[in-house]
Design an enzyme around this catalytic site. Structure first.
Site, PDB file in Angstrom:
ATOM      1  N   LYS A   1      17.043 -42.616 -12.224  1.00 34.65           N
ATOM      2  CA  LYS A   1      17.055 -43.671 -12.056  1.00 34.65           C
ATOM      3  C   LYS A   1      16.737 -44.226 -13.412  1.00 34.65           C
ATOM      4  O   LYS A   1      16.515 -45.287 -14.190  1.00 34.65           O
ATOM      5  CB  LYS A   1      16.796 -44.655 -10.980  1.00 34.65           C
ATOM      6  CG  LYS A   1      16.635 -46.129 -11.232  1.00 34.65           C
ATOM      7  CD  LYS A   1      16.610 -46.934  -9.439  1.00 34.65           C
ATOM      8  CE  LYS A   1      16.275 -48.191  -9.877  1.00 34.65           C
ATOM      9  NZ  LYS A   1      15.607 -48.632  -8.301  1.00 34.65           N
TER      10      LYS A   1
ATOM     11  N   MET B   1      49.038 -33.739  15.999  1.00 35.71           N
ATOM     12  CA  MET B   1      48.808 -32.363  16.026  1.00 35.71           C
ATOM     13  C   MET B   1      47.881 -31.005  17.055  1.00 35.71           C
ATOM     14  O   MET B   1      48.415 -30.195  17.008  1.00 35.71           O
ATOM     15  CB  MET B   1      48.259 -32.392  14.624  1.00 35.71           C
ATOM     16  CG  MET B   1      48.625 -30.343  13.814  1.00 35.71           C
ATOM     17  SD  MET B   1      50.239 -29.733  13.944  1.00 35.71           S
ATOM     18  CE  MET B   1      51.136 -31.289  12.326  1.00 35.71           C
TER      19      MET B   1
ATOM     20  N   PHE C   1      11.888 -41.540  -1.290  1.00 35.42           N
ATOM     21  CA  PHE C   1      12.640 -42.069  -0.457  1.00 35.42           C
ATOM     22  C   PHE C   1      14.064 -41.560  -1.766  1.00 35.42           C
ATOM     23  O   PHE C   1      14.263 -42.136  -2.157  1.00 35.42           O
ATOM     24  CB  PHE C   1      12.455 -43.593  -0.347  1.00 35.42           C
ATOM     25  CG  PHE C   1      13.517 -44.350   0.729  1.00 35.42           C
ATOM     26  CD1 PHE C   1      13.748 -44.023   1.187  1.00 35.42           C
ATOM     27  CD2 PHE C   1      14.060 -45.889  -0.304  1.00 35.42           C
ATOM     28  CE1 PHE C   1      15.117 -44.652   2.167  1.00 35.42           C
ATOM     29  CE2 PHE C   1      14.901 -46.104   0.202  1.00 35.42           C
ATOM     30  CZ  PHE C   1      15.644 -46.117   1.737  1.00 35.42           C
ATOM     31  N   GLN C   2      15.189 -41.528  -0.238  1.00 29.65           N
ATOM     32  CA  GLN C   2      16.628 -41.095  -1.091  1.00 29.65           C
ATOM     33  C   GLN C   2      16.806 -40.279  -2.057  1.00 29.65           C
ATOM     34  O   GLN C   2      18.138 -40.437  -2.087  1.00 29.65           O
ATOM     35  CB  GLN C   2      17.510 -42.985  -0.670  1.00 29.65           C
ATOM     36  CG  GLN C   2      17.666 -43.389   0.236  1.00 29.65           C
ATOM     37  CD  GLN C   2      18.178 -45.015   0.205  1.00 29.65           C
ATOM     38  OE1 GLN C   2      18.539 -45.520  -1.417  1.00 29.65           O
ATOM     39  NE2 GLN C   2      18.950 -44.867   0.960  1.00 29.65           N
TER      40      GLN C   2
ATOM     41  N   GLU D   1      31.412 -45.286   1.778  1.00 27.43           N
ATOM     42  CA  GLU D   1      31.358 -44.204   0.042  1.00 27.43           C
ATOM     43  C   GLU D   1      32.718 -42.892   0.234  1.00 27.43           C
ATOM     44  O   GLU D   1      33.131 -42.152  -0.566  1.00 27.43           O
ATOM     45  CB  GLU D   1      30.042 -42.924   0.304  1.00 27.43           C
ATOM     46  CG  GLU D   1      28.916 -43.649  -0.312  1.00 27.43           C
ATOM     47  CD  GLU D   1      27.947 -44.623   0.590  1.00 27.43           C
ATOM     48  OE1 GLU D   1      28.519 -44.570   1.511  1.00 27.43           O
ATOM     49  OE2 GLU D   1      27.020 -45.142   0.479  1.00 27.43           O
TER      50      GLU D   1
END
Ligand SMILES: Cc1ncc(C[n+]2csc(CCOP(=O)(O)OP(=O)(O)O)c2C)c(N)n1
Ligand SMILES: [Mg+2]
Lengths: 192, 565
Positions: free
Chosen positions: B167, B477, B117-118, B55
């Site tokens: 949802k 760096m 969940f999630q 993602e």
């Protein structure tokens, strides 16, 4: 950068917002990120329906206050953020005291008179009184009641209205006229 | 659009995207955004979905798309881990003012707050890093909220907007779907008109300047006022410096281009900042990487700050004149008030500084197998307009310093957040816009490995991006900082790396390694001529440091040209 103490003042920030979930969080994030302590915060619907008013008291320097107010005003759902020094606001707090009745009954009469108290409830074990006034008065009463046993104390924090006249009402009119928004940006003085 | 009747929330989301002109969505599916995927399935012709491999890749790709296209980029992921994986990219877009709309799925409304969940509170944790965010819990809100989201993301100072959509809102039926673009929000004023007074004061200062200097930032590209910048620079005979994100506002070969300002910027640009008498800064925010020690920044100059975000004016540097406006409108108002002038000796001074940098730093870097050399060769061999998508670290500074930006070229890089791993997915996003003949992605070996999985998307969608890996086998760096400030205690700087060519080869992408200076040019040529994705690993010098540098806590004109300076 350590701020010099003498520059620190008490400010009352008045924020007008749309009626939207989560705004309190967005506004307080501005304070948190700059390590500004919020001394008190109250919120309610303003004189205009659908517009909410936050009254926030904080202590900081004039520069920091301006920057924080700019950041608050930048939030999409904030209409305006104003800030005032102490002399420009009239403010009150409301405090409730629950005191044990064991020792208090005799001095209570004098206190009620001196402090302009309202009795909200009297029961066998306790009495609840209300005081509306300045922070100083609220604290003074607290000290006086302390020896008798304060069972509970709760206080609203400062609610305030401001003395200067030009405010949200005018601002909304300006908006409608689509007047020069850039007026709100202070004109910057020539440096040289 | 005609009104639609009895459609699902998911369908409404898709239609809203189409209405907003979205043709590409970078995303990753999960349980809580599947209804939208199902609706995409029936709109394949209008909306392309690009399956990234993580993602973070989706959000950086959306940023790359937005920056290349000057349009809102869109990414869509599921709830929970999908949402948390977006956070880096959202913060990146917030600091660099990149317009993106991120859509996250969310658990059904009745489960909110129950640790379902999630379920994660993405609205809560993205609040400090979004321009605006909102949770949609009923399908009827979709049209108006999405219109608002796109309007907020692209207007004024652009930025990331996040929409969290439960949802059940995606599956509910909307009886009548009506989409109207948002053009106004009562509490939001994205485009303030510049005040007449400020414009006049700015023009007066500029007309009377003896040593004027302009610094252009990202705002110039965002408002598309490159032409006005050039016109003003010519009329006033005024040198133009640029911030990292302002690069390509003016072509490097312009005789008045002074180079990049800041930490590893050009000597001339930094020295002149503390020597000019009027400093016109446009669409930039005086970040600490640009100004060095704030107390010693351009004190001799009257500063004019043209900036769209009122809260930026006076935030770090107090200007003599603040013009709150988008850059284009302000310049269009200032230009007619400007008298033609000439500043020959001031420009000569610029050329002396430039020559000094060339002699002490640039020429040497271009004579060895160093990062700057690789970038310069790419720049010379490119054919047509090029988006340089640079990662973070020494490779980024080399890209900024040594690419020769011409008209039509652009830089896309992570400035404010300095996000390693930004470049590869951002290049994918840029490639989809088709705005450039070439998309060249320049990375270090550290940053490449942070989002290396996106090679999968390049493979699957056959994206013709050119990948240049400047491999020094170091977090270069970091090693440079340890050199400068920690007695060269190289701790964890050196990395054991895999065989990158083999890895890329396994993805079916053409890959080649360069180990000598002689081999560089022909290899770059092969890469630029190749029709399709190409990966070039260049084994650059291991111990190179980027100079010049403004040492920590020093002023911009205390810049060091070499370590012994
Ligand atoms: C996500 C992230 N983590 C850490 C850093 C700190 N950091 C800045 S540059 C750098 C080294 C980058 O190494 P590499 O990608 O090999 O590039 P080089 O400097 O060698 O060109 C690191 C670790 C960062 N900018 N971003
Ligand atoms: Mg490296």
């Amino acid at each position: 950068m350590k701020e010099k103490d003498e520059n620190i003042k008490q400010y009352t920030v008045v924020v007008f917002t749309e009626d939207k979930v989560g705004l309190l969080n967005r506004i307080t994030i501005v304070f948190t990120r700059r390590h500004l302590n919020i001394d008190s915060l109250t919120t309610s619907e303003s004189e205009i329906k659908g517009i909410f008013r936050y009254t926030i008291v904080t202590k900081t320097t004039p520069e920091m206050m301006k920057k924080a107010a700019d950041q608050i005003e930048k939030l999409t759902e904030v209409l305006r953020a104003f800030y005032y020094e102490a002399q420009d606001v009239v403010s009150q707090e409301l405090a409730l005291y629950k005191i044990s009745t064991a020792n208090i009954l005799t001095p209570m009469e004098g206190l009620i008179r001196d402090f302009n108290l309202r009795i909200l409830d009297i029961e066998k074990e306790f009495i609840i009184v209300e005081k509306t006034g300045s922070r100083k008065e609220v604290l003074k009463l607290f000290e006086q009641l302390k020896p008798y046993g304060i069972l509970q104390f709760a206080c609203t924090g400062q609610v305030a209205v401001t003395k200067p006249m030009k405010e949200l009402e005018n601002y909304l009119q300006e908006l409608n006229k689509a007047a020069e928004m850039s007026n709100k940006i202070r004109s910057w003085k020539l440096k040289n | 659009m005609e009104n639609k009747f009895n459609i699902t929330g998911a369908e409404a989301i898709t239609l809203a995207l189409i209405e907003e002109g979205v043709d590409t969505v970078f995303g990753y599916p999960g349980g809580n955004n599947l209804p939208v995927y199902d609706s995409f399935y029936t709109h394949e012709k209008e909306i392309r979905h690009v399956l990234v491999r993580h993602e973070q890749g989706a959000v950086h790709a959306a940023e790359g798309y937005a920056s290349a296209n000057r349009k809102v980029g869109v990414c869509m992921v599921t709830s929970g881990p999908g949402a948390t994986n977006l956070l880096t990219g959202i913060a990146d877009a917030q600091l660099d003012s990149i317009p993106i709309v991120c859509i996250t799925g969310q658990v059904v409304k009745p489960q909110l707050g129950y640790d379902a969940f999630q379920e994660t509170d993405v609205v809560g944790f993205s609040m400090p890093v979004t321009k605006w965010n909102y949770q949609i819990t009923t399908a009827s809100e979709i049209a108006s909220v999405m219109a608002k989201a796109f309007y907020i993301a692209r207007s004024g100072r652009p930025g990331p907007v996040l929409l969290d959509i439960t949802k059940d809102a995606q599956t509910q039926i909307i009886e009548k779907f009506e989409y109207k673009k948002c053009t106004k929000i009562r509490s939001y004023h994205p485009k303030l008109k510049p005040s007449e007074t400020a414009i006049n004061e700015a023009a007066t200062l500029l007309n009377n300047a003896q040593r004027p200097l302009m610094i252009v930032g990202h705002g110039v590209l965002l408002s598309g006022c490159q032409d006005e910048v050039k016109e003003l620079s010519e009329k006033l005979d005024m040198p133009v410096a640029s911030t990292l994100l302002g690069l390509s506002s003016i072509e490097n070969e312009n005789p008045r281009f002074a180079g990049m300002v800041g930490l590893h910027g050009n000597y001339a640009a930094n020295m002149m900042t503390n020597r000019c008498d009027v400093l016109l800064s446009i669409g930039m925010r005086f970040s600490d990487r640009v100004i060095g020690k704030p107390e010693k920044y351009a004190n001799q100059a009257a500063i004019i700050h043209i900036e769209i975000d009122p809260s930026e004016v006076g935030k770090i540097i107090s200007p003599a004149v603040g013009v709150v406006s988008d850059a284009k409108s302000a310049l269009q108002k200032i230009l007619p008030l400007i008298r033609k002038s000439s500043h020959i000796s001031w420009l000569n001074q610029m050329r002396e500084f430039q020559q000094k940098e060339n002699e002490t730093v640039v020429n040497e870097n271009l004579s060895k197998l160093r990062m700057g050399k690789v970038v310069r060769v790419v720049s010379e061999k490119k054919k047509g307009s090029t988006a340089v998508v640079a990662d973070v670290g020494q490779n980024q500074m080399a890209s900024a310093r040594y690419f020769n930006f011409q008209e039509g070229d652009s830089i896309i890089t992570s400035g404010g957040l300095g996000t390693m791993g930004f470049a590869l997915p951002a290049a994918i996003g840029a490639a989809y816009t088709k705005k450039f003949k070439n998309v060249v992605c320049i990375m270090g070996d550290g940053g490449f490995q942070m989002t290396i999985e996106e090679l999968g998307a390049i493979m699957q969608y056959k994206l013709p991006v050119k990948l240049v890996l400047l491999n020094n086998n170091y977090l270069g760096m970091i090693r440079q900082l340890q050199d400068l400030y920690y007695n060269s205690h190289y701790y964890f700087g050196e990395m054991q790396n895999p065989d990158f060519v083999k890895i890329v080869d396994a993805y079916g992408i053409k890959a080649e390694r360069v180990e000598t200076l002689e081999a560089l040019s022909p290899a770059v040529e092969r890469m630029m001529d190749y029709d399709g994705a190409y990966f070039l690993e260049v084994r650059v010098e291991k111990q190179e440091n980027i100079y010049p540098v403004i040492p920590a806590g020093k002023a911009v004109d205390e810049m060091l040209l070499t370590p012994n300076d």
